[in-house]
Design a protein around this motif. Structure first.
Motif, PDB file in Angstrom:
ATOM      1  N   ASN A 190      17.324 -53.519  20.276  1.00 22.76           N
ATOM      2  CA  ASN A 190      18.829 -53.294  19.833  1.00 22.76           C
ATOM      3  C   ASN A 190      19.207 -52.216  19.980  1.00 22.76           C
ATOM      4  O   ASN A 190      20.453 -51.908  20.331  1.00 22.76           O
ATOM      5  CB  ASN A 190      18.637 -53.823  18.292  1.00 22.76           C
ATOM      6  N   ALA A 191      18.629 -51.071  19.606  1.00 19.77           N
ATOM      7  CA  ALA A 191      19.066 -49.832  19.669  1.00 19.77           C
ATOM      8  C   ALA A 191      19.542 -49.304  21.028  1.00 19.77           C
ATOM      9  O   ALA A 191      20.534 -48.779  21.233  1.00 19.77           O
ATOM     10  CB  ALA A 191      17.991 -48.499  19.133  1.00 19.77           C
ATOM     11  N   GLN A 192      18.727 -49.636  22.193  1.00 20.89           N
ATOM     12  CA  GLN A 192      19.121 -49.516  23.259  1.00 20.89           C
ATOM     13  C   GLN A 192      20.277 -50.092  23.728  1.00 20.89           C
ATOM     14  O   GLN A 192      21.214 -49.732  24.650  1.00 20.89           O
ATOM     15  CB  GLN A 192      17.673 -49.802  24.317  1.00 20.89           C
ATOM     16  N   LEU A 193      20.310 -51.353  23.634  1.00 20.58           N
ATOM     17  CA  LEU A 193      21.512 -52.425  23.729  1.00 20.58           C
ATOM     18  C   LEU A 193      22.838 -51.809  23.228  1.00 20.58           C
ATOM     19  O   LEU A 193      23.891 -51.595  23.759  1.00 20.58           O
ATOM     20  CB  LEU A 193      21.228 -53.737  23.285  1.00 20.58           C
ATOM     21  N   ILE A 194      22.948 -51.293  21.974  1.00 19.66           N
ATOM     22  CA  ILE A 194      23.827 -50.604  21.262  1.00 19.66           C
ATOM     23  C   ILE A 194      24.466 -49.378  21.692  1.00 19.66           C
ATOM     24  O   ILE A 194      25.479 -49.230  22.065  1.00 19.66           O
ATOM     25  CB  ILE A 194      23.743 -50.204  19.719  1.00 19.66           C
ATOM     26  N   PHE A 195      23.354 -48.389  22.020  1.00 20.62           N
ATOM     27  CA  PHE A 195      23.989 -47.138  22.396  1.00 20.62           C
ATOM     28  C   PHE A 195      23.926 -46.972  23.946  1.00 20.62           C
ATOM     29  O   PHE A 195      24.135 -45.968  24.475  1.00 20.62           O
ATOM     30  CB  PHE A 195      22.894 -46.120  21.950  1.00 20.62           C
ATOM     31  N   SER A 196      23.762 -48.206  24.661  1.00 19.71           N
ATOM     32  CA  SER A 196      24.067 -48.231  26.149  1.00 19.71           C
ATOM     33  C   SER A 196      25.608 -48.099  26.173  1.00 19.71           C
ATOM     34  O   SER A 196      26.140 -47.879  27.524  1.00 19.71           O
ATOM     35  CB  SER A 196      23.305 -49.336  26.827  1.00 19.71           C
ATOM     36  N   TYR A 197      26.351 -48.752  25.234  1.00 23.00           N
ATOM     37  CA  TYR A 197      27.886 -48.825  25.623  1.00 23.00           C
ATOM     38  C   TYR A 197      28.571 -48.020  24.496  1.00 23.00           C
ATOM     39  O   TYR A 197      29.733 -48.437  24.353  1.00 23.00           O
ATOM     40  CB  TYR A 197      28.013 -50.540  25.620  1.00 23.00           C
ATOM     41  N   THR A 198      27.953 -47.347  23.655  1.00 21.16           N
ATOM     42  CA  THR A 198      28.707 -46.786  22.573  1.00 21.16           C
ATOM     43  C   THR A 198      28.080 -45.265  22.450  1.00 21.16           C
ATOM     44  O   THR A 198      26.911 -45.135  22.753  1.00 21.16           O
ATOM     45  CB  THR A 198      28.846 -47.299  21.376  1.00 21.16           C
ATOM     46  N   SER A 199      28.750 -44.134  22.199  1.00 24.40           N
ATOM     47  CA  SER A 199      28.325 -42.758  22.207  1.00 24.40           C
ATOM     48  C   SER A 199      28.082 -42.691  20.906  1.00 24.40           C
ATOM     49  O   SER A 199      27.411 -41.453  20.432  1.00 24.40           O
ATOM     50  CB  SER A 199      29.503 -41.974  22.472  1.00 24.40           C
ATOM     51  N   GLY A 200      28.191 -43.367  19.720  1.00 18.83           N
ATOM     52  CA  GLY A 200      27.706 -43.163  18.493  1.00 18.83           C
ATOM     53  C   GLY A 200      28.929 -42.143  17.632  1.00 18.83           C
ATOM     54  O   GLY A 200      28.649 -41.884  16.548  1.00 18.83           O
ATOM     55  N   THR A 201      30.040 -41.652  18.388  1.00 20.61           N
ATOM     56  CA  THR A 201      30.848 -40.803  17.762  1.00 20.61           C
ATOM     57  C   THR A 201      32.425 -41.476  17.253  1.00 20.61           C
ATOM     58  O   THR A 201      33.210 -40.768  16.721  1.00 20.61           O
ATOM     59  CB  THR A 201      31.309 -39.701  18.987  1.00 20.61           C
ATOM     60  N   GLY A 202      32.254 -42.540  17.429  1.00 21.69           N
ATOM     61  CA  GLY A 202      33.448 -43.412  17.004  1.00 21.69           C
ATOM     62  C   GLY A 202      33.754 -43.205  15.552  1.00 21.69           C
ATOM     63  O   GLY A 202      35.052 -43.069  14.918  1.00 21.69           O
ATOM     64  N   LEU A 203      32.854 -43.507  14.741  1.00 23.33           N
ATOM     65  CA  LEU A 203      32.860 -43.342  13.347  1.00 23.33           C
ATOM     66  C   LEU A 203      33.203 -41.823  13.144  1.00 23.33           C
ATOM     67  O   LEU A 203      34.010 -41.819  11.775  1.00 23.33           O
ATOM     68  CB  LEU A 203      31.485 -43.699  12.570  1.00 23.33           C
TER      69      LEU A 203
ATOM     70  N   LEU B 268      22.624 -59.175  16.532  1.00 24.36           N
ATOM     71  CA  LEU B 268      21.478 -58.476  17.153  1.00 24.36           C
ATOM     72  C   LEU B 268      20.275 -58.926  16.077  1.00 24.36           C
ATOM     73  O   LEU B 268      18.973 -58.966  16.739  1.00 24.36           O
ATOM     74  CB  LEU B 268      21.474 -57.017  17.262  1.00 24.36           C
ATOM     75  N   PRO B 269      19.951 -58.899  14.883  1.00 23.89           N
ATOM     76  CA  PRO B 269      19.242 -58.942  14.056  1.00 23.89           C
ATOM     77  C   PRO B 269      18.772 -60.611  14.139  1.00 23.89           C
ATOM     78  O   PRO B 269      17.553 -60.817  13.967  1.00 23.89           O
ATOM     79  CB  PRO B 269      19.375 -58.510  12.680  1.00 23.89           C
ATOM     80  N   ALA B 270      19.653 -61.303  14.206  1.00 27.72           N
ATOM     81  CA  ALA B 270      19.526 -62.762  14.494  1.00 27.72           C
ATOM     82  C   ALA B 270      18.850 -63.026  15.839  1.00 27.72           C
ATOM     83  O   ALA B 270      17.649 -63.804  15.820  1.00 27.72           O
ATOM     84  CB  ALA B 270      20.946 -63.510  14.506  1.00 27.72           C
ATOM     85  N   LEU B 271      18.922 -62.236  16.857  1.00 25.68           N
ATOM     86  CA  LEU B 271      18.348 -62.420  18.087  1.00 25.68           C
ATOM     87  C   LEU B 271      16.933 -61.756  17.771  1.00 25.68           C
ATOM     88  O   LEU B 271      15.941 -62.418  18.339  1.00 25.68           O
ATOM     89  CB  LEU B 271      19.044 -61.465  19.114  1.00 25.68           C
ATOM     90  N   SER B 272      16.615 -60.760  17.170  1.00 22.25           N
ATOM     91  CA  SER B 272      15.311 -60.242  16.777  1.00 22.25           C
ATOM     92  C   SER B 272      14.552 -61.481  16.093  1.00 22.25           C
ATOM     93  O   SER B 272      13.217 -61.542  16.361  1.00 22.25           O
ATOM     94  CB  SER B 272      15.441 -59.068  15.793  1.00 22.25           C
ATOM     95  N   VAL B 273      14.937 -61.961  15.053  1.00 21.40           N
ATOM     96  CA  VAL B 273      14.285 -63.087  14.247  1.00 21.40           C
ATOM     97  C   VAL B 273      14.049 -64.101  15.191  1.00 21.40           C
ATOM     98  O   VAL B 273      12.793 -64.795  15.212  1.00 21.40           O
ATOM     99  CB  VAL B 273      15.191 -63.516  13.058  1.00 21.40           C
ATOM    100  N   MET B 274      14.925 -64.635  16.230  1.00 18.56           N
ATOM    101  CA  MET B 274      14.606 -65.641  16.949  1.00 18.56           C
ATOM    102  C   MET B 274      13.535 -65.234  18.085  1.00 18.56           C
ATOM    103  O   MET B 274      12.418 -65.960  18.256  1.00 18.56           O
ATOM    104  CB  MET B 274      15.745 -66.160  18.012  1.00 18.56           C
TER     105      MET B 274
END
Length: 340
Positions: free
Chosen positions: A231-244, A309-315
């Motif tokens: 999930n972390a790889q998916l999230i931060f592959s398309y966001t820099s994390g600086t938006g907030l 993404l957590p729902a995907l993790s549970v599945m």
């Protein structure tokens, strides 16, 4: 894994081998086919159970094969981990916990980020400050010929911000629930659930239940935390994390603009009241909605991070547990929810 349960399981297996041998001997002596087949089956199952016990101890111990593989996978993506207690020797659980609620944040591909809880807490503080500033303005009353209140103008804005705050708080609750589940997995999967499953797997009447519990413990220990690395790889592959960070600055500027406008409106005379109010509202109206659009964009990303993404993790975890249970001779059914 506790070695006490390991010795208990081996002792039970030895007893079952003896019982199966006795039954097989009686079947041969009495020339009873059913006894011979049952004795042979139990001997085979007892030796299989012994192999399973020895394998699980070898691969899931602190320096076991699976543990080392998990740790090497995590360390390829994250080199900065702060682990405590239940997370010490499973770096996947350590990373997942830091990803959700870690105080020191986490590192992905040499880039350091704050945890999801820390980021969302910052957003909650920023949005709440805007809510308080607008609520302050809406509570102002002006007494000239008649009393005039601004609450009717700003109530829709407060409603929008109230819904946003509710979503943020619910997201924070979801993060805490996931962190608690990870903590449960780290504490119980190998030290409690796996030994119980091993012991139950050695008995004839509880063999399938034991296999299911073993599969559950392996899924919680290995698959579930590793999905958070994905999930972390998916999230931060398309966001820099600086938006907030930019959003916090924008909301701070908006709050200052609102308070300045409120002050100028309060200090205006009756002759310039209408023009002052019009100037104040038009001054931050467009800026307000631009910030709200930014907040909604971040909320959409948070919903993906915290819910989808957590729902995907549970599945993925449920599917892996079911397949491992089948390998161990058990079957896990979810009734009408059995869609995997």
């Amino acid at each position: 894994m506790t070695f006490g349960s390991y010795y208990i399981a081996l002792s039970i297996i030895a007893i079952m081998i003896s019982i199966a041998g006795i039954i097989l001997g009686l079947g041969i002596a009495m020339n009873e086919k059913s006894l011979k087949e049952f004795g042979k089956s139990e001997l085979f199952q007892s030796f299989v159970n012994g192999a399973i016990v020895l394998s699980l101890v070898a691969i899931f111990s602190k320096n076991g094969l699976i543990t080392q593989i998990i740790n090497s996978i995590v360390l390829k993506s994250s080199t900065s981990l702060s682990c405590a207690g239940f997370e010490t020797y499973n770096y996947a659980i350590c990373f997942a916990y830091n990803f959700l609620t870690g105080i020191n944040g986490f590192t992905v591909n040499s880039m350091h980020f704050a945890s999801l809880f820390t980021q969302i807490s910052g957003m909650l503080a920023a949005v709440s400050s805007i809510y308080v500033a607008i609520a302050l303005i809406s509570s102002l009353k002006f007494n000239f010929i008649i009393g005039i209140s601004l609450s009717a103008i700003f109530t829709p804005l407060l409603s929008v911000l109230g819904n946003i705050i509710t979503t943020i708080v619910f997201s924070m609750l979801s993060i805490e629930v996931q962190a608690a589940l990870l903590k449960f997995a780290g504490i119980t999967s190998i030290t409690i659930l796996l030994p119980i499953g091993i012991v139950l797997r050695t008995f004839y009447f509880t063999r399938k239940l034991g296999g299911a519990i073993i599969a559950l413990s392996i899924g919680l220990f290995c698959v579930f935390p590793l999905t958070y690395l994905l999930n972390a790889q998916l999230i931060f592959s398309y966001t820099s994390g600086t938006g907030l960070a930019g959003l916090a600055q924008s909301t701070s500027q908006l709050k200052n603009s609102i308070l300045t406008s409120a002050g100028s409106a309060t200090n205006s005379t009756s002759q310039g009241f209408v023009s002052s109010i019009d100037h104040a509202i038009s001054g931050f109206s467009s800026y307000f909605w631009s910030v709200v659009n930014s907040i909604i964009s971040e909320i959409a990303l948070i919903i993906v991070e915290v819910f989808f993404l957590p729902a995907l993790s549970v599945m993925l975890t449920i599917i892996s547990i079911r397949e491992m249970a089948r390998i161990l001779g058990s079957e896990i059914s979810l009734g009408r929810f059995d869609i995997f």
